[in-house]
Structures are given as structure tokens and as C-alpha cells.
Motif scaffolding. Structure first.
Motif, PDB file in Angstrom:
ATOM      1  N   TRP A 189       0.862  -1.731  -0.248  1.00 43.19           N
ATOM      2  CA  TRP A 189      -0.340   0.072   0.290  1.00 43.19           C
ATOM      3  C   TRP A 189       1.041   1.077   0.121  1.00 43.19           C
ATOM      4  CZ3 TRP A 189      -5.013   0.039   0.018  1.00 43.19           C
ATOM      5  CH2 TRP A 189      -5.750  -0.878  -0.321  1.00 43.19           C
ATOM      6  N   ARG A 190       0.453   2.104  -0.709  1.00 45.27           N
ATOM      7  CA  ARG A 190       1.280   3.331  -0.729  1.00 45.27           C
ATOM      8  C   ARG A 190       0.490   4.839  -1.164  1.00 45.27           C
ATOM      9  NH1 ARG A 190       6.563   3.655  -2.449  1.00 45.27           N
ATOM     10  NH2 ARG A 190       7.302   1.095  -3.621  1.00 45.27           N
ATOM     11  N   PHE A 191       0.203   5.474   0.355  1.00 44.94           N
ATOM     12  CA  PHE A 191      -0.571   6.404   0.452  1.00 44.94           C
ATOM     13  C   PHE A 191       0.129   7.673   0.909  1.00 44.94           C
ATOM     14  CE2 PHE A 191      -2.168   9.607   3.216  1.00 44.94           C
ATOM     15  CZ  PHE A 191      -3.456   9.793   2.706  1.00 44.94           C
ATOM     16  N   GLY A 192      -0.146   8.967  -0.219  1.00 45.85           N
ATOM     17  CA  GLY A 192       0.887   9.984   0.022  1.00 45.85           C
ATOM     18  C   GLY A 192      -0.159  11.225  -0.159  1.00 45.85           C
ATOM     19  N   VAL A 193      -0.213  12.625   0.180  1.00 43.27           N
ATOM     20  CA  VAL A 193      -0.699  13.855   0.384  1.00 43.27           C
ATOM     21  C   VAL A 193       0.691  15.142   0.094  1.00 43.27           C
ATOM     22  CG1 VAL A 193      -1.926  15.946   1.886  1.00 43.27           C
ATOM     23  CG2 VAL A 193      -2.142  13.427   2.240  1.00 43.27           C
ATOM     24  N   HIS A 194       0.254  15.813  -0.693  1.00 43.47           N
ATOM     25  CA  HIS A 194       1.152  16.140  -1.191  1.00 43.47           C
ATOM     26  C   HIS A 194       0.911  18.023  -0.986  1.00 43.47           C
ATOM     27  CE1 HIS A 194       0.193  16.349  -5.505  1.00 43.47           C
ATOM     28  NE2 HIS A 194       0.086  15.092  -5.163  1.00 43.47           N
ATOM     29  N   SER A 195       1.099  19.418  -1.225  1.00 45.73           N
ATOM     30  CA  SER A 195       1.229  20.536  -2.022  1.00 45.73           C
ATOM     31  C   SER A 195       2.101  21.601  -1.927  1.00 45.73           C
ATOM     32  CB  SER A 195       0.057  20.706  -0.270  1.00 45.73           C
ATOM     33  OG  SER A 195       0.817  21.002   0.656  1.00 45.73           O
ATOM     34  N   THR A 196       1.432  22.260  -3.252  1.00 42.93           N
ATOM     35  CA  THR A 196       2.295  23.114  -3.305  1.00 42.93           C
ATOM     36  C   THR A 196       1.906  24.432  -3.028  1.00 42.93           C
ATOM     37  OG1 THR A 196       3.312  22.189  -4.543  1.00 42.93           O
ATOM     38  CG2 THR A 196       3.679  24.029  -5.416  1.00 42.93           C
ATOM     39  N   LEU A 197       2.686  25.576  -2.484  1.00 42.46           N
ATOM     40  CA  LEU A 197       2.541  27.041  -2.622  1.00 42.46           C
ATOM     41  C   LEU A 197       3.143  28.188  -3.238  1.00 42.46           C
ATOM     42  CD1 LEU A 197       1.041  29.476  -1.331  1.00 42.46           C
ATOM     43  CD2 LEU A 197       1.898  28.984   0.649  1.00 42.46           C
ATOM     44  N   LYS A 198       2.436  28.836  -4.203  1.00 44.14           N
ATOM     45  CA  LYS A 198       3.267  30.117  -4.449  1.00 44.14           C
ATOM     46  C   LYS A 198       2.809  31.291  -4.102  1.00 44.14           C
ATOM     47  CE  LYS A 198       3.292  28.460  -9.664  1.00 44.14           C
ATOM     48  NZ  LYS A 198       2.950  28.410 -10.878  1.00 44.14           N
ATOM     49  N   LEU A 199       4.116  31.599  -3.789  1.00 52.68           N
ATOM     50  CA  LEU A 199       4.813  32.783  -2.706  1.00 52.68           C
ATOM     51  C   LEU A 199       5.023  33.821  -4.136  1.00 52.68           C
ATOM     52  CD1 LEU A 199       6.769  32.093   0.425  1.00 52.68           C
ATOM     53  CD2 LEU A 199       4.874  31.774   0.362  1.00 52.68           C
ATOM     54  N   THR A 200       5.628  33.646  -4.770  1.00 53.42           N
ATOM     55  CA  THR A 200       5.873  34.990  -6.026  1.00 53.42           C
ATOM     56  C   THR A 200       6.520  33.673  -7.259  1.00 53.42           C
ATOM     57  OG1 THR A 200       7.949  34.741  -5.840  1.00 53.42           O
ATOM     58  CG2 THR A 200       6.716  36.719  -4.650  1.00 53.42           C
ATOM     59  N   HIS A 201       6.601  34.167  -8.007  1.00 56.15           N
ATOM     60  CA  HIS A 201       6.300  33.798  -9.239  1.00 56.15           C
ATOM     61  C   HIS A 201       7.575  33.089  -9.450  1.00 56.15           C
ATOM     62  CE1 HIS A 201       8.896  37.043 -10.780  1.00 56.15           C
ATOM     63  NE2 HIS A 201       9.002  37.049 -11.487  1.00 56.15           N
ATOM     64  N   ARG A 202       8.457  33.308  -8.541  1.00 52.88           N
ATOM     65  CA  ARG A 202      10.162  32.405  -8.261  1.00 52.88           C
ATOM     66  C   ARG A 202      10.372  32.199  -7.174  1.00 52.88           C
ATOM     67  NH1 ARG A 202      13.256  33.857 -12.098  1.00 52.88           N
ATOM     68  NH2 ARG A 202      13.521  35.792 -13.236  1.00 52.88           N
ATOM     69  N   VAL A 203       9.372  32.070  -6.311  1.00 51.31           N
ATOM     70  CA  VAL A 203       9.346  31.908  -5.239  1.00 51.31           C
ATOM     71  C   VAL A 203       8.035  30.245  -4.713  1.00 51.31           C
ATOM     72  CG1 VAL A 203       9.989  30.757  -2.530  1.00 51.31           C
ATOM     73  CG2 VAL A 203      10.432  33.122  -4.032  1.00 51.31           C
ATOM     74  N   SER A 204       8.389  28.946  -4.630  1.00 52.07           N
ATOM     75  CA  SER A 204       7.413  28.639  -3.950  1.00 52.07           C
ATOM     76  C   SER A 204       7.690  27.524  -2.853  1.00 52.07           C
ATOM     77  CB  SER A 204       6.695  27.663  -4.978  1.00 52.07           C
ATOM     78  OG  SER A 204       7.228  26.647  -6.017  1.00 52.07           O
ATOM     79  N   LEU A 205       6.679  26.728  -1.877  1.00 51.98           N
ATOM     80  CA  LEU A 205       6.948  26.112  -0.789  1.00 51.98           C
ATOM     81  C   LEU A 205       6.125  24.640  -1.184  1.00 51.98           C
ATOM     82  CD1 LEU A 205       6.185  28.188   2.044  1.00 51.98           C
ATOM     83  CD2 LEU A 205       8.083  28.301   1.016  1.00 51.98           C
ATOM     84  N   ASN A 206       6.326  23.521  -0.466  1.00 50.83           N
ATOM     85  CA  ASN A 206       5.916  22.014  -1.288  1.00 50.83           C
ATOM     86  C   ASN A 206       6.282  21.695   0.068  1.00 50.83           C
ATOM     87  OD1 ASN A 206       8.478  20.057  -1.267  1.00 50.83           O
ATOM     88  ND2 ASN A 206       8.696  21.963  -2.664  1.00 50.83           N
TER      89      ASN A 206
END
Length: 282
Positions: A189-206
Motif C-alpha cells: 500500500w502506498r499513500f501520499g498527500v502533497h501540496s504546493t504554494l507559490k509565494l511569488t512567480h519565483r518562490v514556492s513552498l512544498n
């Protein structure tokens, strides 16, 4: 008619928990190659078919992990019908041959029925279920269930959230180095949750969370017992685009692994990893 092709190459220390090829625990650096090609034809406004082929390879750099080196060659054929504006259904076949450097080679045939549904303008879900016919060299063919589910939701132009669940009988880490035996079954079994947030057009968090649970059964040697692995992983990172092609990355990863049923001590572990890297896309 539409043609799709992709080539990926990675040399990395951290397992990819979603693709089902890397071992859940850290086994040092490894080289991962993936090449795919497919042709799709729309026969009517609702009905289409896709024929594809792919190759993937994993090559561990540490001598202690090379016993899990593998190559995969696969083909697939899918029939897709757009039932409504929101719902599309499919029926397909996938064949995957696994050539192991150590242990028994395997060949799996999947016959999967699927559905893709647009829950809303920003939310989509996919589901595929069906039997897996798995042939293992010197053992024979067994039938197992398999299933894949994915859900993606875009809260805004900058924030995306997704999750996946996958169940199949894999060919990961089935060779037992100390006595040259193998496990013929690896239900995972493989389970995952992922998210991405773009702070600006050059910087993103994940950030993301992964859980991998594997049961190893049907050992080729009576001296081996059934075993189980459970791996939990959580990550958080930042990506900075220097140009449209070049990016700097920094990531923190926490992993907890636990094992049971082994004939030799396999202690549980906790691991904290800080990594820095550079990505180039073209």
C-alpha cells in the motif's frame, strides 16, 4: 492524433515514494531513468485509444543495496470513452516485465477499469481497479487485486493539494542477500498527500506526507519467515527559480521505519535529512 514522449534522469539519495520502484528505506544514492512514449487517436468526439511503451531503471550506488537493482520494460493499451462532460470511463491493459540483477525476474499483466470525474472546476478524481496477473520466474503465476486512486484540488492559482492511494503486488526489495532466497509476493500500500504554494512567480513552498506498508510472503526458502515493513515520511521544502530553467531547492525530510518478522535484527529507526540541490529543466 497526438504523440506524447518524456525522458527523466535522476541521481538522488531520497526515495520517491509514489512511483513504486525505489525501496521505501534509504539505501544511499541511486540513479533512476524513465523513458516513455505513447500515441493517442480520437476516433470520435467521445472515444479514443492510446498505445504506449516505457522503460525504467534503478541502479543503487552502494554495494549493500545493489541486490535490488532492476530494469522495467512496459507496454499499455487503453480505451477511453467520455460518458458525460464530467465523467470519462476507460478499460486498459498494462504489461510490465521486471528484470532483476539479483533474484527472480517477474512479469505482471494488469487489466484495469477506470473512471475520471471532474468533481468541480478545481477538483478532479481518478480511480482504476482490476486484477494483476503476476508471473515470477521459477514460481508461476498468481492473481492479485490492484487499485489506484488520485484526487487533486486547486484552491487558488497559487495553492494546489493532492492525494493518492495505490495498492499492487510489487517487485521491490524481494531478494534476500544473506541466503540468496527471494520473496515471491510483495503486497504494498502506498499513500501520499502533497501540496504546493507559490509565494511569488519565483518562490514556492512544498510539503508532503507518505506512508508505505509492504507485506513480504511466500519465501523461496523455508528458513525465511513472512515479513512486513512500515515507512512513514514527511517533507517540507522551498524552491527558488533563478531563471525559467534553473532553480535552487532546499528540503527537510523526516523518516520513521519499522520492520517485523525478519530472521535477523532489523531495528526501527528515525532519520532527519536536510538536503540542498539544483534543478535544470529544458
Amino acid at each position: 492524433m497526438r504523440y506524447n514522449g518524456s525522458v527523466s534522469f535522476a541521481w538522488q539519495p531520497e526515495p520517491n515514494y509514489s512511483n513504486g520502484i525505489a525501496n521505501a528505506r534509504r539505501d544511499g544514492d541511486y540513479i533512476y531513468v524513465y523513458v516513455s512514449s505513447s500515441v493517442s487517436k480520437a476516433w470520435t468526439s467521445r472515444y479514443s485509444t492510446t498505445l504506449g511503451a516505457n522503460f525504467s531503471m534503478i541502479d543503487y550506488q552502494e554495494d549493500s543495496a545493489k541486490t535490488d537493482n532492476r530494469d522495467y520494460v512496459g507496454m499499455n493499451f487503453t480505451n477511453r470513452y467520455k460518458w458525460t462532460e464530467r465523467l470519462a470511463v476507460s478499460l486498459g491493459w498494462t504489461g510490465s516485465y521486471c528484470n532483476r540483477e539479483y533474484g527472480n525476474n517477474e512479469f505482471s499483466n494488469f487489466v484495469m477499469a477506470g473512471a475520471e470525474y471532474a468533481v468541480s472546476e478545481n477538483t478532479s478524481a481518478t480511480l482504476r481497479v482490476g486484477p494483476q496477473f503476476k508471473y515470477v520466474e521459477n514460481y508461476g503465476t498468481k492473481t492479485y487485486p490492484s487499485a489506484e486512486f488520485g484526487l487533486n484540488h486547486r484552491l487558488s492559482d497559487r495553492f494546489m493539494l493532492g492525494t493518492f492511494v495505490r495498492y499492487s503486488n510489487e517487485a521491490v526489495n524481494t531478494y534476500i542477500p544473506y541466503n540468496g532466497a527471494s520473496y515471491y509476493s510483495n503486497e504494498t500500500w502506498r499513500f501520499g498527500v502533497h501540496s504546493t504554494l507559490k509565494l511569488t512567480h519565483r518562490v514556492s513552498l512544498n510539503c508532503g506526507v507518505n506512508l508505505v506498508a509492504s507485506d513480504y510472503t511466500r519465501p523461496s526458502s523455508i528458513s525465511n519467515s513472512d515479513t512486513s515493513n512500515l515507512t512513514f515520511n514527511a517533507t517540507a521544502g522551498i524552491k527558488l527559480l533563478l531563471t525559467n530553467a534553473l532553480a535552487l531547492t532546499a528540503q527537510y525530510s523526516y523518516t520513521n521505519g519499522s520492520y517485523s518478522g525478519y530472521n535477523y535484527p532489523m531495528p526501527s529507526y528515525n532519520r532527519n535529512v536536510f538536503s540542498f540541490g539544483m534543478n535544470y529543466s529544458f
